[in-house]
Scaffold this active site. Structure first.
Site, short mmCIF file in Angstrom:
data_model
loop_
_atom_site.label_atom_id
_atom_site.label_comp_id
_atom_site.label_asym_id
_atom_site.label_seq_id
_atom_site.Cartn_x
_atom_site.Cartn_y
_atom_site.Cartn_z
N LYS A 113 17.65 -7.55 40.69
CA LYS A 113 18.65 -8.92 41.08
C LYS A 113 20.24 -8.27 41.10
O LYS A 113 20.89 -8.63 41.86
CB LYS A 113 18.40 -10.06 40.00
CG LYS A 113 17.32 -10.89 40.39
CD LYS A 113 17.46 -12.09 39.57
CE LYS A 113 16.24 -12.89 39.59
NZ LYS A 113 16.11 -13.97 38.52
N LYS A 195 6.13 -9.53 46.67
CA LYS A 195 5.77 -11.16 46.01
C LYS A 195 6.25 -12.17 46.90
O LYS A 195 7.59 -11.81 47.27
CB LYS A 195 5.98 -11.20 44.60
CG LYS A 195 7.53 -11.21 44.16
CD LYS A 195 7.63 -11.94 43.00
CE LYS A 195 9.18 -12.10 42.48
NZ LYS A 195 9.51 -12.05 41.41
N LYS A 198 11.41 -17.27 47.53
CA LYS A 198 12.17 -17.91 48.46
C LYS A 198 13.25 -16.88 48.83
O LYS A 198 13.92 -16.04 48.09
CB LYS A 198 13.09 -19.14 47.53
CG LYS A 198 13.87 -19.82 48.68
CD LYS A 198 14.52 -20.80 47.57
CE LYS A 198 15.47 -21.59 48.53
NZ LYS A 198 16.58 -22.50 47.59
P1 TYM Z 1 10.73 -18.45 38.29
O1 TYM Z 1 11.26 -19.99 38.22
O2 TYM Z 1 10.95 -17.49 39.07
O3 TYM Z 1 9.13 -18.63 38.42
C1 TYM Z 1 8.23 -19.84 38.00
C2 TYM Z 1 6.86 -19.32 37.74
O4 TYM Z 1 6.52 -18.97 38.86
C3 TYM Z 1 5.67 -17.85 39.01
N1 TYM Z 1 5.81 -17.12 40.07
C4 TYM Z 1 4.84 -16.44 40.61
N2 TYM Z 1 3.40 -16.41 40.52
C5 TYM Z 1 2.71 -15.76 41.19
N3 TYM Z 1 3.15 -15.15 42.43
C6 TYM Z 1 4.46 -15.45 42.87
N4 TYM Z 1 4.72 -14.96 44.35
C7 TYM Z 1 5.46 -15.97 42.04
N5 TYM Z 1 6.55 -16.39 42.21
C8 TYM Z 1 6.95 -17.03 40.97
C9 TYM Z 1 6.60 -17.12 37.82
O5 TYM Z 1 5.99 -15.75 37.24
C10 TYM Z 1 6.59 -17.96 36.75
O6 TYM Z 1 5.62 -18.22 36.05
N6 TYM Z 1 12.21 -16.60 33.68
C11 TYM Z 1 11.34 -17.38 34.57
C12 TYM Z 1 11.54 -18.97 34.14
C13 TYM Z 1 11.63 -18.96 32.32
C14 TYM Z 1 10.33 -19.13 31.61
C15 TYM Z 1 11.02 -19.06 30.11
C16 TYM Z 1 9.18 -18.79 31.78
C17 TYM Z 1 12.82 -19.37 31.97
N7 TYM Z 1 12.16 -19.43 30.33
C18 TYM Z 1 10.02 -19.06 29.08
C19 TYM Z 1 8.36 -18.86 30.65
C20 TYM Z 1 8.92 -18.98 29.24
C21 TYM Z 1 11.50 -17.62 36.06
O7 TYM Z 1 12.39 -17.25 36.47
O8 TYM Z 1 10.42 -18.18 36.58
#
Ligand code: TYM
Length: 328
Positions: A113, A195, A198
């Protein structure tokens, strides 16, 4: 013995996609009965990169609405907005003070990022994983169900918890990560070597959960494949492999059944069938989402209750942590 606890979070970047659904949300829905659950829209994580206030406000509600629409139920789960529970920010500060900088420098997501943003990178983006650790540790979480890209962050959370416990006593539960055996990394449609995410530049990269049937058909029709013919699961053929994996996740058939089903059929047939499967799977969620957003006051009521329940637990935990550190 009580139920084990799950915590997971999702950013309020708007337009959730099939990767979010198959890698995370769908598993939360499936696992929620067996566990005691906290699901959080992590708006404080979202502002680690610039956001327009009006759009952010709408996105927070959209993501929360989707969690309920996908089937997260109040009987089993607490759904809330991160910034509504102040203990998250406070614990993040306390954890900042014991987390070595070197641990954060190794985080792959930060490297990726920050490369895009160059010198505009915020301190918040850098210590993003510490806030994530606070989210998880506040609720004595046993299991964190996420997509593969979050594995490193959950491992870091464990390391931070261990370091804290070593210094101050057994305060934190060490959480395990749960990554689904299939679907932990759904790939992009136009670039299946990355992957699904968006993307501002490439609108065809992801299927969004609110896409219309026409949009879904068009995106799948345009998805990158290869010049071969045979329809089979093969890691080396990333495009076709990804389409088949999405098909497998949504139909819950075995790989053998799917390969057999497509013997003698063309890529065009696969794409047409896959588009209909996706449309059929998203339709009930989209309907429910519309109902939720049209019912005045429903979402606010649910989120207020969620914040109250999460806040009670988190505040008690925080007070105990403050005592151990010597701040109370
Ligand atoms: P975020 O918002 O990017 O994504 C939310 C969830 O979706 C999963 N994900 C995917 N899984 C499979 N294939 C993909 N292409 C794909 N894109 C996204 C992510 O792995 C995630 O599980 N840092 C985290 C948010 C967070 C969090 C937490 C998660 C903040 N605090 C505590 C768990 C526990 C995030 O940015 O997810």
């Amino acid at each position: 013995m009580g139920k084990q606890r799950i915590f997971s979070g999702i950013q309020a970047t708007g337009s959730l996609h099939l990767g979010n659904y198959l890698g995370a949300i769908r598993n939360w829905v499936k696992m929620q009965v067996e566990y005691d659950n906290y699901f959080c829209v992590v708006d404080l994580h979202t502002i680690t990169v610039p956001q327009d206030p009006q759009i952010l406000r709408a996105n927070i509600r959209e993501v929360a609405g989707f969690l309920f629409a996908a089937g997260i139920a109040e009987e089993n789960s607490v759904v809330f907005i991160q910034s509504h529970v102040k203990a998250h920010s406070e614990l993040a500060w306390l954890l900042n003070c014991i987390t070595p900088m070197g641990w954060l420098q190794r985080m792959i997501q930060f490297k990726e990022k920050s490369e895009k943003q160059k010198e505009d990178v915020s301190v918040g983006l850098y210590n993003y994983p510490v806030l994530q650790a606070a989210d998880i540790l506040l609720y004595d979480t046993n299991l964190v169900p996420v997509g593969e890209d979050q594995k490193q962050h959950v491992e870091l959370c464990r390391d931070i918890a261990q370091r804290f416990n070593y210094r101050y006593g057994e305060i934190f539960v060490l959480p395990d990560v749960y990554i689904p055996p299939i679907g932990g990394r759904v790939m992009g449609l136009s670039n299946p070597d990355k992957k699904m995410s968006k993307s501002e530049e490439k609108k065809d990269e992801a299927i969004f959960l609110l896409d219309s049937p026409e949009e879904i058909r068009l995106k799948i029709q345009r998805a990158t494949t290869d010049s071969l013919r045979e329809i089979c699961f093969d890691d080396k053929r990333s495009g076709i492999n990804n389409l088949l994996t999405i098909y497998q996740l949504l139909t819950e058939k075995t790989r053998e059944q799917i390969e057999e089903h497509f013997v003698g059929k063309s890529y065009k047939d696969l794409k047409e069938e896959l588009a209909e499967v996706i449309i059929g799977s998203l339709h009930p969620i989209q309907e429910r989402y519309r109902e939720i957003t049209e019912e005045k006051g429903y979402l606010d009521k649910m989120l207020n209750r969620g914040a109250e329940r999460a806040g009670d637990y988190a505040e008690r935990k925080l007070q105990m942590i403050l005592k151990h550190i010597g701040l109370r």
